[in-house]
Design a protein around this motif. Structure first.
Motif, PDB file in Angstrom:
ATOM      1  N   VAL A 102       6.621   6.198  -6.570  1.00 21.30           N
ATOM      2  CA  VAL A 102       7.108   5.303  -5.521  1.00 21.30           C
ATOM      3  C   VAL A 102       7.588   6.157  -4.340  1.00 21.30           C
ATOM      4  N   GLN A 159       9.680   6.805  -1.134  1.00 16.36           N
ATOM      5  CA  GLN A 159      10.865   6.328  -0.426  1.00 16.36           C
ATOM      6  C   GLN A 159      10.669   6.572   1.070  1.00 16.36           C
ATOM      7  N   LYS A 219       9.719  -9.036   0.553  1.00 21.94           N
ATOM      8  CA  LYS A 219       9.264  -9.623  -0.704  1.00 21.94           C
ATOM      9  C   LYS A 219       8.270 -10.738  -0.414  1.00 21.94           C
ATOM     10  N   THR A 226       5.895  -2.460  -2.092  1.00 25.80           N
ATOM     11  CA  THR A 226       6.220  -1.122  -2.573  1.00 25.80           C
ATOM     12  C   THR A 226       5.133  -0.159  -2.140  1.00 25.80           C
ATOM     13  N   VAL A 245       3.197   3.156  -2.853  1.00 29.36           N
ATOM     14  CA  VAL A 245       2.943   3.961  -4.051  1.00 29.36           C
ATOM     15  C   VAL A 245       1.878   5.011  -3.768  1.00 29.36           C
ATOM     16  N   ARG A 259       8.286  -3.330 -11.212  1.00 27.00           N
ATOM     17  CA  ARG A 259       8.791  -2.229 -10.382  1.00 27.00           C
ATOM     18  C   ARG A 259       9.590  -1.243 -11.227  1.00 27.00           C
ATOM     19  N   TYR A 317       7.892  -7.555  -4.675  1.00 28.25           N
ATOM     20  CA  TYR A 317       8.440  -6.745  -3.599  1.00 28.25           C
ATOM     21  C   TYR A 317       7.410  -5.741  -3.112  1.00 28.25           C
ATOM     22  N   THR A 355       2.433  -5.149  -4.069  1.00 26.27           N
ATOM     23  CA  THR A 355       3.637  -5.912  -4.413  1.00 26.27           C
ATOM     24  C   THR A 355       3.844  -5.876  -5.927  1.00 26.27           C
ATOM     25  N   TYR A 356       5.115  -5.744  -6.321  1.00 25.73           N
ATOM     26  CA  TYR A 356       5.468  -5.688  -7.736  1.00 25.73           C
ATOM     27  C   TYR A 356       6.679  -6.583  -8.004  1.00 25.73           C
ATOM     28  N   ASP A 366      12.029  -3.174   3.744  1.00 21.65           N
ATOM     29  CA  ASP A 366      11.840  -3.893   2.485  1.00 21.65           C
ATOM     30  C   ASP A 366      11.388  -5.323   2.780  1.00 21.65           C
TER      31      ASP A 366
END
Length: 401
Positions: free
Chosen positions: A360, A362, A369, A270, A272, A351, A268, A345-346, A367
């Motif tokens: 992380v 927000q 994947k 993410t 960071v 994750r 997914y 991606t995790y 979103d």
């Protein structure tokens, strides 16, 4: 007897070592000052004699097979012994000839026979050949070391210290050469071959290490390789047969028609940052994100394409200051060491564990994947070790994700 010969001619062993060290037939040709066709013939003759293929094409060039690794190990010991003998034979401050180029088993046997019998005729009788042949061979040996190996006396021929060096070298070389068939025989019934994996950035790369560790423990003669690179570099290597698989984000409909993709897991996207980053305090907007420096995959990668497409759809210009990292650990390290934010991606498991090392962010970034999987050539029939790797990889991922 003259028919009692070690497994391979010394010139072939010398060629095998040069190719292994240079990882290239062309560079070995330059090192030995011999044509590539001559080296190719020598390797082909050695492979026919031993009944094993010694070299294959690999990521770093010409690389050894499982059998080749055994032959190279013994051949390298032999060439090292020849180099040591050459240093002993040449007077201090002088530059001698290349002893390895001149040596052959018959020459060494002839020197040994003269040392044992004390005469040329005795050596000829011992080897079952003519005395003139012994005399010619001794002349070649003298030329190879740069001085006479024997002195004549009333009783025949007396060995010099140099002859004793060559005799000792012969025994050492024969011991190593005669072990090669025995060591190759030990491969019977053992799994051999190569598993060469190209790695694109993804969060579960440690799984490859785990699978390699299991195979190394159970099948020590299988050659294992893991290499990192860009998608373009790795797919080119896959087509050339330098690697067997690529593992990382799949391209789906954008993949080449010559490639087959097999999904393994989902990761997914993410955003960071390092712990304590200003943007990690609460939800942020795309407008706030776009003004920062970013760590994103290189141009052409699915992550980079998605990142830029999202911004363009919202009427924003993708940031100019982007740090591209080809390997996943380096990308994470760059996030930790800078104020840049990363789009990585995790997997679901990674994750959940991510908060122990990174923050992380927000945001209203959509979103998404990515499928992680195995990329291979279409109609590629895996070898036994390659099939084992795929089986263990699937099982290990099932246990860890």
């Amino acid at each position: 007897m003259a028919s009692d010969r070690p497994t391979l001619p010394i010139k072939q062993l010398r060629t095998i070592v040069a190719i292994a060290e240079q990882a290239s037939l062309a560079r070995a040709s330059q090192q030995l000052n011999l044509s590539q066709s001559s080296l190719s013939r020598q390797v082909a003759e050695a492979e026919r004699h031993l009944g094993h293929r010694l070299f294959q094409r690999g990521w770093n060039g010409t690389e050894p097979t499982s059998a080749g690794a055994i032959v190279i190990a013994h051949a390298r010991r032999m060439m090292t012994a020849i180099t040591a003998a050459q240093r002993e034979l040449q007077p201090p401050g002088t530059r001698g000839t290349d002893l390895g180029y001149h040596l052959n088993w018959f020459l060494l046997d002839a020197v040994d026979a003269v040392c044992t019998s004390g005469s040329a005729w005795g050596a000829a009788a011992r080897l079952g050949i003519s005395q003139p042949t012994i005399s010619r061979t001794l002349a070649q040996a003298n030329a190879a070391v740069g001085h006479a190996l024997f002195t004549r006396n009333a009783a025949g021929m007396e060995a010099t210290p140099s002859a004793a060096i060559l005799r000792r070298l012969r025994d050492q070389l024969r011991h190593d050469a005669d072990r090669i068939p025995e060591m190759l025989g030990a491969l019977t019934g053992e799994m051999t071959g190569r598993i060469a994996v190209g790695l694109l950035p993804f969060s579960e790369q440690d799984v490859i290490v785990q699978v390699f560790a299991h195979i190394l423990r159970d099948h020590p003669h299988v050659r294992l390789q893991g290499v990192t690179g860009s998608y373009a570099a790795l797919t080119d290597a896959l087509r050339r047969g330098e690697i067997d698989f690529i593992i990382g984000p799949l391209r789906g409909g954008d993949a080449s028609a010559t490639l087959a993709e097999r999904p393994l897991l989902d990761e997914y996207l993410t955003i960071v940052a390092h712990p304590g980053h200003a943007l990690a305090q609460g939800p942020v907007s795309l407008e706030q994100l776009v003004d920062h420096s970013w760590i994103v995959g290189p141009h052409g990668t699915p992550t980079r394409q998605y990142f830029e497409a999202v911004l363009l759809e919202h009427g924003m210009t993708p940031p100019l200051q982007i740090c591209e990292m080809v390997t996943f650990p380096l990308a994470e390290r760059m996030v930790l060491e800078s104020d840049a934010i990363g789009l990585l991606t995790y997997s679901a498991r990674q994750r959940r564990a991510l908060r122990t090392r990174l923050a992380v962010i927000q945001s209203d970034f959509p979103d998404a994947k990515r499928q992680i999987g195995v990329i291979s050539l279409k109609r590629h029939a895996p070898s036994e070790p390659q099939a084992l790797f795929l089986k263990k990889l699937t099982a290990t991922l099932a246990q860890s994700t």
